[in-house]
Design an enzyme around this catalytic site. Structure first.
Site, short mmCIF file in Angstrom:
data_model
loop_
_atom_site.label_atom_id
_atom_site.label_comp_id
_atom_site.label_asym_id
_atom_site.label_seq_id
_atom_site.Cartn_x
_atom_site.Cartn_y
_atom_site.Cartn_z
N TRP A 155 1.44 3.75 -4.22
CA TRP A 155 1.48 4.92 -5.09
C TRP A 155 0.12 5.61 -5.20
O TRP A 155 0.03 6.73 -5.69
CB TRP A 155 1.92 4.51 -6.51
CG TRP A 155 1.14 3.33 -7.03
CD1 TRP A 155 1.51 2.02 -6.97
CD2 TRP A 155 -0.17 3.34 -7.61
NE1 TRP A 155 0.52 1.22 -7.48
CE2 TRP A 155 -0.52 2.00 -7.89
CE3 TRP A 155 -1.08 4.36 -7.93
CZ2 TRP A 155 -1.74 1.65 -8.46
CZ3 TRP A 155 -2.30 4.00 -8.51
CH2 TRP A 155 -2.61 2.66 -8.77
N ASN A 156 -0.98 4.97 -4.80
CA ASN A 156 -2.29 5.55 -5.14
C ASN A 156 -2.67 6.75 -4.27
O ASN A 156 -3.43 7.60 -4.69
CB ASN A 156 -3.40 4.49 -5.19
CG ASN A 156 -3.65 3.83 -3.87
OD1 ASN A 156 -2.83 3.90 -2.96
ND2 ASN A 156 -4.78 3.17 -3.75
N LYS A 179 9.68 3.41 3.19
CA LYS A 179 9.95 3.17 1.76
C LYS A 179 8.69 3.49 0.97
O LYS A 179 7.71 2.77 1.03
CB LYS A 179 10.34 1.70 1.52
CG LYS A 179 10.87 1.50 0.11
CD LYS A 179 10.59 0.13 -0.47
CE LYS A 179 9.31 0.04 -1.22
NZ LYS A 179 9.21 0.81 -2.48
N ALA A 181 6.51 4.07 -2.69
CA ALA A 181 6.42 3.28 -3.92
C ALA A 181 7.35 3.85 -5.00
O ALA A 181 7.63 5.06 -5.02
CB ALA A 181 4.99 3.28 -4.43
N GLY A 235 -0.70 -1.69 0.92
CA GLY A 235 -0.46 -2.16 -0.45
C GLY A 235 -1.29 -3.40 -0.72
O GLY A 235 -2.35 -3.61 -0.11
N GLU A 257 -2.67 -2.66 5.77
CA GLU A 257 -3.84 -2.08 5.09
C GLU A 257 -3.77 -2.58 3.66
O GLU A 257 -2.95 -2.11 2.87
CB GLU A 257 -3.77 -0.54 5.12
CG GLU A 257 -3.89 0.07 6.50
CD GLU A 257 -5.31 0.05 7.05
OE1 GLU A 257 -6.23 -0.31 6.29
OE2 GLU A 257 -5.48 0.36 8.22
N LEU A 258 -4.61 -3.55 3.33
CA LEU A 258 -4.42 -4.28 2.07
C LEU A 258 -5.56 -4.04 1.07
O LEU A 258 -6.33 -3.11 1.21
CB LEU A 258 -4.26 -5.77 2.38
CG LEU A 258 -3.19 -6.06 3.45
CD1 LEU A 258 -3.13 -7.55 3.77
CD2 LEU A 258 -1.82 -5.56 3.02
N CYS A 291 -8.29 1.66 -2.79
CA CYS A 291 -8.59 0.37 -2.15
C CYS A 291 -10.05 0.30 -1.71
O CYS A 291 -10.58 -0.78 -1.53
CB CYS A 291 -7.67 0.17 -0.95
SG CYS A 291 -7.78 1.54 0.21
N GLU A 388 -9.92 -6.76 -7.25
CA GLU A 388 -10.10 -5.33 -7.51
C GLU A 388 -9.58 -4.99 -8.91
O GLU A 388 -8.50 -5.42 -9.30
CB GLU A 388 -9.45 -4.48 -6.42
CG GLU A 388 -8.07 -4.87 -6.03
CD GLU A 388 -7.44 -4.06 -4.91
OE1 GLU A 388 -8.12 -3.27 -4.25
OE2 GLU A 388 -6.23 -4.23 -4.70
P1 NAP Z 1 2.04 -3.27 -3.89
O1 NAP Z 1 2.55 -3.77 -5.17
O2 NAP Z 1 1.77 -4.24 -2.80
O3 NAP Z 1 3.09 -2.17 -3.41
C1 NAP Z 1 2.94 -1.47 -2.20
C2 NAP Z 1 4.30 -1.10 -1.68
O4 NAP Z 1 5.03 -2.28 -1.40
C3 NAP Z 1 5.15 -0.31 -2.68
O5 NAP Z 1 5.97 0.59 -1.97
C4 NAP Z 1 5.99 -1.39 -3.32
O6 NAP Z 1 7.19 -0.93 -3.87
C5 NAP Z 1 6.26 -2.25 -2.10
N1 NAP Z 1 6.67 -3.61 -2.41
C6 NAP Z 1 6.45 -4.35 -3.51
N2 NAP Z 1 7.02 -5.56 -3.38
C7 NAP Z 1 7.62 -5.59 -2.16
C8 NAP Z 1 8.37 -6.57 -1.44
N3 NAP Z 1 8.61 -7.78 -1.95
N4 NAP Z 1 8.85 -6.25 -0.22
C9 NAP Z 1 8.61 -5.03 0.30
N5 NAP Z 1 7.90 -4.06 -0.33
C10 NAP Z 1 7.40 -4.35 -1.55
O7 NAP Z 1 0.70 -2.43 -4.07
P2 NAP Z 1 0.45 -1.22 -5.06
O8 NAP Z 1 0.14 -1.77 -6.38
O9 NAP Z 1 1.53 -0.21 -4.94
O10 NAP Z 1 -0.82 -0.55 -4.39
C11 NAP Z 1 -2.10 -0.94 -4.70
C12 NAP Z 1 -2.64 -1.88 -3.62
O11 NAP Z 1 -2.65 -1.19 -2.37
C13 NAP Z 1 -4.06 -2.25 -3.88
O12 NAP Z 1 -4.24 -3.61 -3.60
C14 NAP Z 1 -4.85 -1.39 -2.90
O13 NAP Z 1 -6.11 -1.92 -2.58
C15 NAP Z 1 -3.92 -1.36 -1.74
N6 NAP Z 1 -4.19 -0.22 -0.88
C16 NAP Z 1 -4.76 -0.45 0.34
C17 NAP Z 1 -5.08 0.62 1.15
C18 NAP Z 1 -5.71 0.41 2.50
O14 NAP Z 1 -5.75 1.36 3.28
N7 NAP Z 1 -6.20 -0.78 2.80
C19 NAP Z 1 -4.80 1.93 0.75
C20 NAP Z 1 -4.20 2.12 -0.50
C21 NAP Z 1 -3.91 1.03 -1.31
P3 NAP Z 1 7.29 -0.61 -5.45
O15 NAP Z 1 6.23 0.37 -5.75
O16 NAP Z 1 8.64 -0.02 -5.57
O17 NAP Z 1 7.11 -1.90 -6.15
#
Ligand code: NAP
Length: 485
Positions: A155-156, A179, A181, A235, A257-258, A291, A388
């Protein structure tokens, strides 16, 4: 206000059609600045995801057989449509995600830059002719599109994280099931509408929306389905690791990309004004929810006090409010969970000896707003040092020597972005080489761009997005031996 309402969609997009969930279920998308409902969107599950995969599978031979130039042309039309709708896309992004309008516009342009870049790269997926190992044979190496790509985004950056993945996938000749967020599906659906207008054939791009409770079900189908050949995820490290495990059964190619835990180091030779400015941009962009945000700010002993003052002045001046107001620099946090994590990190730091310089409390702009915060005298025991924070909280650590700060900066399972400020050329090379991160920015607070390889090492991920390297993630190498010549 949105001027061209064609981008406002409240149904998912499968096989070129706007559809509801098989179950008929929906979930609400709300504005984090005021809690108002923006739309109800389909809450999809297994059956819907399987349909989207079938559509992408059937579209794959059609799309891959187009010439690179023809794929490029459609990508370029998509790119200009995104630019034509920039203001509306930004307004929509701010409404569902909360970031200030200026940042939302910058994200739309950043996201569009990947479409433009990969429209060009589509035509440059070259192969090789290798000197033969048999006299009567010749050896060719080509790169082919991998097939159906399952993409999951956070979502960010609800716009740019999508284009950074799917533009190279489409350019390479792959088809996509995405898919987005739960919190930010509207930006994804707006992109799909513009893709439809651009002329992508049905099934080439599919968007499956779902509430957070459905994410695991959708993710399980994408990662275990035989017809999906590649998973591209952005994510958290926790979910990335789960998806990697799930993908193992069908040996999918993956890119992840975590999360990060970026160090931002200010050495005594640094230009302190520039470093303080940089720290504000790097730490507080998107209310600290990126991130690559500086998470641990280190200042050397001899300049610690002076730097702390410069930082505090700037943090106190940050303007907090709903992102759709021109003057706002810090918007709300995305949801209650995000806010709770920020509060927990602040409380933990203060209990463990950190000193509050400013902020440290909710902001009266609304339920999800937090006051920009500076805590000094941070130490390694604190939660903020280990994970983070994802919020508008700067933690200032003190260090003595170059060796000490490199050891501290590398003492994390993450390895995404890192930053340091120094005017000592020898130090610049030594530190850049010693930091265990996929990306190092020297005297600069923002390192993203379409032409650079974005990505992390250690538990921050696998693979790279952007640049000419990014397209390789969506291709497979094929070797052809021509014998009996
Ligand atoms: P997240 O909870 O891991 O969610 C990311 C995506 O995965 C969302 O679409 C989420 O859906 C989905 N998801 C959640 N549980 C899942 C499962 N069991 N199976 C499949 N998909 C699933 O992360 P977030 O809180 O949205 O994003 C923040 C994180 O992203 C931070 O850790 C940030 O550092 C990281 N990030 C990394 C980068 C990079 O380029 N390295 C860039 C941006 C963000 P829902 O939203 O519907 O739960």
């Amino acid at each position: 206000m949105i001027k061209k309402p064609d981008i406002l969609k409240n149904r998912a997009y499968i096989n070129g059609m706007w559809v509801s969930a098989e179950s008929g279920k929906v979930f609400s998308v709300v504005n984090p600045a005021n809690g108002q409902k923006l739309a109800d969107v389909p809450d999809m599950g297994k059956e819907d995801t399987e349909k989207a995969i079938e559509a992408a599978f059937l579209a794959f031979p059609v799309w891959r057989s187009k010439t690179a130039k023809d794929r490029s042309k459609i990508l370029k039309i998509w790119h200009s449509l995104v630019l034509d709708h920039c203001d509306d896309l930004a307004a929509l992004l701010t409404a569902e995600q909360g970031k200030p309008l200026t940042e939302a516009k910058a994200e739309i342009l950043y996201g569009a830059s990947f479409i433009e870049w990969y429209a060009e790269e589509a035509k440059r997926i070259y192969g090789d002719i290798i000197p033969t190992h048999k006299e009567d044979a010749r050896v060719l190496v080509t790169r082919e599109p991998i097939g159906v790509v399952g993409a999951i985004t956070p979502w960010n950056f609800p716009h740019a994280m999508i284009t950074r993945k799917i533009a190279p996938a489409l350019a390479a000749g792959c088809t996509v099931v995405l898919k987005p967020a739960e919190d930010t599906p509207l930006s994804a659906l707006a992109l799909a509408e513009l893709a439809q207008q651009a002329g992508f054939p049905p099934g080439v791009i599919n968007i499956v929306t779902g509430a957070a409770d459905s994410a695991a079900e959708i993710g399980l189908v994408l990662t275990t389905h035989e017809k999906v050949r590649k998973i591209s995820f952005t994510g958290s490290t926790e979910i990335g690791s789960l998806l990697m495990k799930q993908s193992a059964g069908t040996i999918k190619k993956i890119s992840l990309e975590l999360g990060g835990n970026a160090p931002f180091i200010v050495f005594e030779s640094a230009d302190l004004e520039r470093a303080a400015e940089g720290a504000i941009i790097c730490k507080f962009r998107n209310a600290g929810q990126t991130c690559v945000c500086a998470n641990r700010i280190y200042a050397q002993d001899s300049i610690y006090e002076e730097f702390a003052v410069k930082l505090a002045q700037r943090i106190k001046a940050l303007k907090v409010g709903a992102g759709d107001q021109e003057w706002v620099q810090i918007g709300p946090l995305i949801n209650g969970q995000g806010l709770e994590k920020v509060k927990m990190h602040v409380q933990d730091a203060l209990e463990k000896g950190g000193k509050l310089v400013c902020g440290g409390k909710n902001h009266d702009a609304g339920a999800l707003f937090y006051t920009p915060t500076l805590i000094r005298d941070m130490n390694a025991e604190m939660l903020l040092n280990q994970e983070e924070t994802f919020g508008p909280v700067a933690g200032l650590f003190r260090f003595g020597s170059e060796e000490d700060v490199i050891r501290a900066a590398n003492d994390t399972p993450y390895g995404l972005a890192s930053y340091f400020y120094s005017k000592d050329l020898g130090q610049v090379f030594r530190v850049a080489e010693a930091l265990e991160y996929g990306m190092v920015a020297v005297n600069e607070p923002v390192l993203s761009g379409e032409s650079i390889p974005f990505g992390g090492i250690k538990q921050s991920g696998i693979g790279r997005e952007g640049s000419h390297y990014g397209i390789e993630e969506f291709t497979e190498m094929k070797y052809v031996l021509l014998g009996g010549l």
